[in-house]
Design a protein around this motif. Structure first.
Motif, mmCIF file in Angstrom:
data_model
loop_
_atom_site.group_PDB
_atom_site.id
_atom_site.type_symbol
_atom_site.label_atom_id
_atom_site.label_comp_id
_atom_site.label_asym_id
_atom_site.label_seq_id
_atom_site.Cartn_x
_atom_site.Cartn_y
_atom_site.Cartn_z
ATOM 1 N N GLY A 102 -3.483 6.233 2.300
ATOM 2 C CA GLY A 102 -3.895 4.916 1.937
ATOM 3 C C GLY A 102 -5.657 5.340 1.508
ATOM 4 N N ASN B 116 -1.337 -2.775 -10.901
ATOM 5 C CA ASN B 116 -2.026 -1.497 -10.650
ATOM 6 C C ASN B 116 -3.391 -1.318 -11.000
ATOM 7 O OD1 ASN B 116 -2.769 0.629 -8.597
ATOM 8 N ND2 ASN B 116 -0.964 1.721 -9.212
ATOM 9 N N ASP C 213 -9.950 0.188 -4.875
ATOM 10 C CA ASP C 213 -8.681 0.022 -3.883
ATOM 11 C C ASP C 213 -8.023 -1.335 -4.044
ATOM 12 O OD1 ASP C 213 -9.393 -2.654 -1.911
ATOM 13 O OD2 ASP C 213 -11.414 -1.584 -2.365
ATOM 14 N N GLY D 272 0.884 -1.196 0.085
ATOM 15 C CA GLY D 272 0.010 0.005 0.055
ATOM 16 C C GLY D 272 0.864 1.507 -0.019
ATOM 17 N N GLY E 57 0.308 3.319 -5.085
ATOM 18 C CA GLY E 57 1.544 4.298 -5.111
ATOM 19 C C GLY E 57 1.487 5.581 -6.066
ATOM 20 N N ALA E 58 0.426 4.974 -7.080
ATOM 21 C CA ALA E 58 0.562 6.039 -8.351
ATOM 22 C C ALA E 58 0.103 7.477 -8.031
ATOM 23 C CB ALA E 58 -0.208 5.394 -9.742
ATOM 24 N N VAL E 59 -0.901 7.572 -7.268
ATOM 25 C CA VAL E 59 -1.416 8.802 -6.869
ATOM 26 C C VAL E 59 -0.612 9.363 -5.808
ATOM 27 C CG1 VAL E 59 -3.405 10.122 -5.825
ATOM 28 C CG2 VAL E 59 -3.892 8.031 -7.194
ATOM 29 N N SER F 245 0.773 3.702 2.032
ATOM 30 C CA SER F 245 1.354 3.789 3.525
ATOM 31 C C SER F 245 2.855 3.306 3.627
ATOM 32 C CB SER F 245 0.452 3.364 4.370
ATOM 33 O OG SER F 245 0.131 2.094 4.466
HETATM 34 N N1 LIG Z 1 -4.346 2.548 -7.591
HETATM 35 C C1 LIG Z 1 -4.182 3.675 -6.599
HETATM 36 C C2 LIG Z 1 -4.035 2.693 -5.067
HETATM 37 C C3 LIG Z 1 -5.235 2.741 -4.463
HETATM 38 C C4 LIG Z 1 -5.101 1.915 -3.238
HETATM 39 O O1 LIG Z 1 -5.860 1.029 -2.608
HETATM 40 O O2 LIG Z 1 -4.134 2.607 -2.367
HETATM 41 P P1 LIG Z 1 -3.679 1.830 -0.961
HETATM 42 O O3 LIG Z 1 -4.747 1.800 0.183
HETATM 43 O O4 LIG Z 1 -2.626 2.547 -0.405
HETATM 44 O O5 LIG Z 1 -3.391 0.416 -1.112
HETATM 45 C C5 LIG Z 1 -2.729 4.380 -6.631
HETATM 46 O O6 LIG Z 1 -1.839 3.482 -7.339
HETATM 47 O O7 LIG Z 1 -2.437 5.163 -6.113
#
Ligand SMILES: N[C@@H](CCC(=O)OP(=O)(O)O)C(=O)O
Ligand SMILES: Nc1ncnc2c1ncn2[C@@H]1O[C@H](COP(=O)(O)OP(=O)(O)O)[C@@H](O)[C@H]1O
Length: 369
Positions: free
Chosen positions: A211, A133, A147, A10, A50-52, A12
């Motif tokens: 997250g 992803n 998610d 994730g 992590g993309a965002v 985080s």
């Molecule tokens: N696809 C989104 C992540 C979505 C997601 O579930 O985020 P996380 O809760 O940090 O595992 C990204 O790459 O930012």
């Protein structure tokens, strides 16, 4: 013995909470651990968020964007950067990787679902580690995994993995969020979802700053994975070497024991691959018939119908309080069901003016959730 291992990390764990910058040592250790597992002959898939988060750090944004278009634009910036870091690290370790970006619609259509399966099979056969992803940049709201916990469980189910590791910023699941409840009790093993329900875990709805889903989505991911026979572990992302220790039998993190008899691949696709387009509310007789006696659903047991759907669409079957019990593919449209709900099967042809199926959902197309 060779295992198929899906690891989800994730945001985080991938980024530093204070700055949003990449946690390089964690990522490097993760790359090392996964390459090592590959070296031992295991098939490995990495599902990386992590993309965002990375896109925000790159563009100097200090919080996760809420507007969809901005989030999609930021993900496009971050995904490329994230893959570059992974490719540099894995290349140093002589481990080929591949980028696989999925949207929910890739799993809804059965042919695309099977196509995704074939691609993973080829990549794993080539010794590549797919880095997966959600395709955030093009995903539309109605057809989103939302998610990566859910995405990783669906991938683990698709490839019939042996293990799913959900790496996060807490060391395991607790009876309540340890951030807000300091004396929350750690949970080492969940042997069934029934046991989990009895534990009455409090999760809140929020994840950490970057997250998305918090613990709720990890628990529902575990539900999907164990139904597919995948042992699921929630553990600390900062120590990726723990994955090897766990595989060697150390009881770190929270383990969810897989269901002894996994649900068949087609029924898993009905239950979790498809996106339900309606709800049927059932009386207690129908609930007992489908959940205890393994029977098909008949029109007589349907109290009300919600949503607009076509034949062969997936719908949720709920009790009168709206709690979901099962999902299935319907033999009638929502318009037809509005007319025949509560009726005996022999009355259907008179009401509709034509003969239809005896069952509303045949038991072969019905999955208890
Ligand atoms: N696809 C989104 C992540 C979505 C997601 O579930 O985020 P996380 O809760 O940090 O595992 C990204 O790459 O930012
Ligand atoms: N019952 C619980 N046990 C452990 N953590 C919990 C619980 N309920 C909520 N959480 C929170 O979930 C967070 C992890 O979720 P999230 O931030 O979405 O992680 P990730 O980015 O790894 O997906 C933890 O930091 C913790 O505060």
């Amino acid at each position: 013995m060779t295992k198929t291992i899906v690891v989800k990390i994730g945001t985080s764990s991938l980024t530093k909470p204070e700055t949003g910058q990449l946690a390089l040592s964690t990522i490097a250790t993760l790359a090392e651990t996964l390459s090592c597992l590959r070296g031992q002959g295991h098939r490995v898939i990495l599902v990386s968020s992590g993309a965002v988060g990375v896109g925000c750090a790159r563009l100097g944004l200090t919080e996760r964007p809420k507007a969809i278009a901005l989030k999609q634009a930021v993900a496009a910036v971050g995904q490329g950067r994230l893959m570059r870091v992974y490719d540099d690290l894995f290349t140093t370790l002589q481990q080929p990787i591949a980028q696989v970006l999925l949207t929910r619609s890739d799993l809804v259509q059965r042919s695309r679902y099977l196509n995704a399966y074939n691609t993973f099979r080829e990549l794993l056969g080539l010794g590549v580690i797919p880095v997966v992803n959600e395709n955030d940049t093009v995903a539309v709201d109605e057809l989103k995994f939302g998610d990566n916990d859910t995405l990783s469980a669906l991938v683990a189910s698709l490839v019939e993995a042996d293990w799913l590791f959900l790496l996060t910023d807490v060391d395991r699941l607790y009876s309540a969020d340890p951030r807000s409840v300091p004396d929350a009790q750690p949970i080492a093993l969940v042997s069934s979802m029934k046991e989990l329900a009895q534990l009455q875990i409090q999760t809140g709805t929020q994840g950490s700053q970057w997250g998305t889903g918090g613990m709720v989505t990890k628990i529902s991911a575990a539900r999907i994975a164990i139904a597919a026979g995948v042992r699921t572990v929630i553990t600390q992302g900062r120590f990726p070497h723990n994955i090897e220790k766990i595989l060697q039998g150390e009881l770190l993190g929270t383990h969810f024991q897989p269901q002894p008899e996994p649900t068949s691949a087609r029924k898993r696709w009905i239950a979790y691959g498809l996106v339900p387009t309606g709800k049927l509310y059932l009386d207690s007789g129908a609930i007992a018939a489908i959940s205890q006696a393994g029977k098909s659903l008949l029109a007589a047991g349907i109290k009300s119908v919600e949503g607009i759907f076509d034949t062969q669409d997936a719908v949720q079957l709920c009790d009168t309080n709206g709690n979901e019990i099962a999902r299935g593919l319907v033999n009638y449209t929502s318009d037809e069901l509005q007319k025949i709900r509560g009726c005996q099967s022999r009355e259907i042809s008179t009401i509709l003016g034509y003969a239809g199926a005896d069952t509303v959902i045949h038991r072969d197309n019905l999955v208890l959730t």
